[in-house]
Design an enzyme around this catalytic site. Structure first.
Site, PDB file in Angstrom:
ATOM      1  N   ARG A  33      -2.543   2.998 -11.082  1.00 56.02           N
ATOM      2  CA  ARG A  33      -3.140   3.070 -10.610  1.00 56.02           C
ATOM      3  C   ARG A  33      -4.183   2.160 -11.192  1.00 56.02           C
ATOM      4  O   ARG A  33      -5.899   2.165 -10.715  1.00 56.02           O
ATOM      5  CB  ARG A  33      -3.517   4.147 -10.007  1.00 56.02           C
ATOM      6  CG  ARG A  33      -2.829   5.112  -9.096  1.00 56.02           C
ATOM      7  CD  ARG A  33      -2.893   5.588  -8.367  1.00 56.02           C
ATOM      8  NE  ARG A  33      -2.146   6.879  -7.824  1.00 56.02           N
ATOM      9  CZ  ARG A  33      -1.642   7.543  -7.158  1.00 56.02           C
ATOM     10  NH1 ARG A  33      -3.283   8.601  -8.309  1.00 56.02           N
ATOM     11  NH2 ARG A  33      -0.904   8.351  -6.616  1.00 56.02           N
ATOM     12  N   ARG A  37      -9.166   2.209  -6.183  1.00 57.70           N
ATOM     13  CA  ARG A  37     -10.555   2.857  -5.799  1.00 57.70           C
ATOM     14  C   ARG A  37     -11.675   2.812  -6.815  1.00 57.70           C
ATOM     15  O   ARG A  37     -12.499   2.383  -6.014  1.00 57.70           O
ATOM     16  CB  ARG A  37     -10.112   3.858  -4.447  1.00 57.70           C
ATOM     17  CG  ARG A  37      -9.860   3.114  -3.489  1.00 57.70           C
ATOM     18  CD  ARG A  37      -9.164   5.192  -2.363  1.00 57.70           C
ATOM     19  NE  ARG A  37      -8.019   5.871  -3.540  1.00 57.70           N
ATOM     20  CZ  ARG A  37      -7.669   7.241  -3.008  1.00 57.70           C
ATOM     21  NH1 ARG A  37      -9.077   7.645  -1.732  1.00 57.70           N
ATOM     22  NH2 ARG A  37      -6.970   6.845  -3.478  1.00 57.70           N
ATOM     23  N   ARG A  46     -10.984  -3.835   0.080  1.00 53.79           N
ATOM     24  CA  ARG A  46     -10.033  -3.018   0.370  1.00 53.79           C
ATOM     25  C   ARG A  46     -10.814  -3.143   2.664  1.00 53.79           C
ATOM     26  O   ARG A  46     -10.812  -2.611   3.747  1.00 53.79           O
ATOM     27  CB  ARG A  46     -10.746  -1.657   0.208  1.00 53.79           C
ATOM     28  CG  ARG A  46      -9.699  -0.453   1.315  1.00 53.79           C
ATOM     29  CD  ARG A  46      -9.905   0.541  -0.024  1.00 53.79           C
ATOM     30  NE  ARG A  46     -11.504   1.326   0.409  1.00 53.79           N
ATOM     31  CZ  ARG A  46     -11.495   2.208   0.097  1.00 53.79           C
ATOM     32  NH1 ARG A  46     -10.901   3.689  -0.710  1.00 53.79           N
ATOM     33  NH2 ARG A  46     -13.117   2.759   0.024  1.00 53.79           N
ATOM     34  N   ASP A  82       3.704  -0.970  -3.225  1.00 53.49           N
ATOM     35  CA  ASP A  82       3.545   0.808  -2.452  1.00 53.49           C
ATOM     36  C   ASP A  82       4.923   1.308  -2.470  1.00 53.49           C
ATOM     37  O   ASP A  82       5.485   0.361  -2.368  1.00 53.49           O
ATOM     38  CB  ASP A  82       2.692   1.010  -1.335  1.00 53.49           C
ATOM     39  CG  ASP A  82       2.600   2.449  -0.916  1.00 53.49           C
ATOM     40  OD1 ASP A  82       2.235   3.414  -1.524  1.00 53.49           O
ATOM     41  OD2 ASP A  82       3.596   2.933  -0.456  1.00 53.49           O
ATOM     42  N   TYR A 168       9.198  11.114   1.248  1.00 55.11           N
ATOM     43  CA  TYR A 168       8.806  10.918   2.368  1.00 55.11           C
ATOM     44  C   TYR A 168       9.180  10.077   3.704  1.00 55.11           C
ATOM     45  O   TYR A 168       8.667  10.458   4.401  1.00 55.11           O
ATOM     46  CB  TYR A 168       7.593   9.639   1.597  1.00 55.11           C
ATOM     47  CG  TYR A 168       6.318  10.311   0.323  1.00 55.11           C
ATOM     48  CD1 TYR A 168       5.291  10.399   0.589  1.00 55.11           C
ATOM     49  CD2 TYR A 168       7.060   9.735  -0.927  1.00 55.11           C
ATOM     50  CE1 TYR A 168       4.494  10.725  -0.351  1.00 55.11           C
ATOM     51  CE2 TYR A 168       6.070  10.110  -1.293  1.00 55.11           C
ATOM     52  CZ  TYR A 168       4.920  10.999  -1.813  1.00 55.11           C
ATOM     53  OH  TYR A 168       4.022  10.962  -2.560  1.00 55.11           O
TER      54      TYR A 168
END
Length: 360
Positions: A33, A37, A46, A82, A168
């Site tokens: 990562r 962010r 973003r 992702d 998921y």
């Protein structure tokens, strides 16, 4: 697409050399990562598009991938994408909702699974492959990145491992325990085995396509592997990883595979021995030196500083980073975190960490 025939170790890329089993000092470094962010340049971008659009727009995905390389000069540039792009490409609905994370229409039966189509994946993921093509041209170009030396940054592709992606797909959202998923593995093994088998083949194909597009190494993220007992771990984590690695080795010999069986505990040793991965990433809870003693010294280890140490920064972070680095001296090691960079992390802490690892 131009075929990538394998890692170009003759270029001397530090990360590729370490993944090939060479003990490099100081070790190459990149962070899970690392594009995200915590970077103001990422937050600015973003605001222009939703998450899936950013992943599927080559201009944006290329820029996001390169942001941490320009700022910190990491040895690895990992594709911005992702792990849920695969089920999305197969036809499962996917939405990322602020404050909730990914939301999917659950797949909980053979009938649900039959509505998905693995034949859609190659066409649906063409923008991802274009991003990789662009990135490979850039990282091997005449220093357009601005920090790294030409030809020194390794381009990393990735996918979610079958069990984690299945979590998921079945649950329909994130969870701490994934009770429904694990319950179905016991109550409907025919369905669950079929799901894992489908994902194993599709994941191997997608990673091979990433290699063709330019990825020089690929990583398999099994973020929820640690939820399983040993028997299920062997069945749904180790066995699929073995198949994926075998397919990659047959189609693209010499391209390294990094496996990440997060929170696997002692089962990480069996994973490292049995799957055939070239490198194994270890999570924050793992004692790297103790696990290294139980594994062949040809297996590269990756990790594993606590991301919260980087959030805190300071001498505590520097001391623990040095301790991990120094404990692995003399064996192939890639310095990384035990999980991804925390969004609230000050960028200067990451810069300090990279400088610390390289200061010998």
């Amino acid at each position: 697409m131009k075929l990538n025939d394998g890692p170009m170790t003759e270029t001397g890329k530090p990360l590729l050399r370490a993944l090939a089993g060479e003990a490099i000092w100081p070790p190459p470094v990149w962070l899970m990562r690392q594009a995200g962010r915590f970077l103001p340049e990422f937050r600015a971008l973003r605001e222009k598009a939703d998450f899936i659009t950013r992943c599927m727009t080559p201009d944006m995905a290329t820029e996001i991938t390169l942001q941490p390389i320009r700022r910190f000069g990491m040895d690895g540039a990992i594709l911005f994408s992702d792990i849920l792009i695969l089920p999305w490409a197969m036809g499962q609905s996917l939405e990322f909702i602020h404050g909730r994370g990914p939301v999917l229409e659950p797949v909980r039966s053979l009938r649900d699974l039959e509505r998905l189509d693995v034949k859609r994946v190659e066409a649906a993921t063409m923008p991802v492959m274009e991003t990789l093509q662009r990135l490979r041209t850039i990282v091997d170009g005449p220093d357009p990145i601005g920090v790294a030396k030409p030809g020194q940054v390794t381009l990393i592709g990735f996918a979610g491992a079958p069990f984690t992606v299945a979590c998921y797909m079945v649950e329909g959202h994130g969870s701490r325990e994934f009770d429904i998923t694990r319950g179905l593995a016991y109550s409907d093994p025919e369905f669950f085995d079929r799901l894992i088998d489908t994902l194993t083949t599709a994941t191997a194909d997608m990673l091979c396509n990433q290699i063709v597009a330019g990825a020089e190494a690929v990583m398999l993220f099994d973020s929820w592997a640690g939820l399983l007992p040993p028997s299920q771990f062997r069945r749904h984590v180790i066995a699929p990883a073995q198949r994926i690695v075998k397919i990659i080795n047959e189609r693209h010999p010499g391209v390294p595979v990094i496996g990440f069986p997060r929170l696997a505990g002692i089962m990480a040793v069996e994973y490292g021995r049995e799957t055939g991965v070239n490198a194994m990433a270890l999570d924050t809870s793992a004692d790297m030196k103790a696990i290294a003693a139980q594994l062949p010294d040809t297996l590269t280890l990756q990790g594993n500083l606590d991301p919260l140490r980087v959030l805190a920064g300071g001498e505590g972070m520097r001391a623990e980073a040095r301790a991990i680095r120094d404990a692995m001296k003399g064996r192939p090691h890639v310095f990384n975190l035990g999980h991804g960079v925390v969004p609230a992390t000050p960028p200067e802490h990451v810069g300090d960490l990279i400088a610390t690892i390289r200061d010998i």
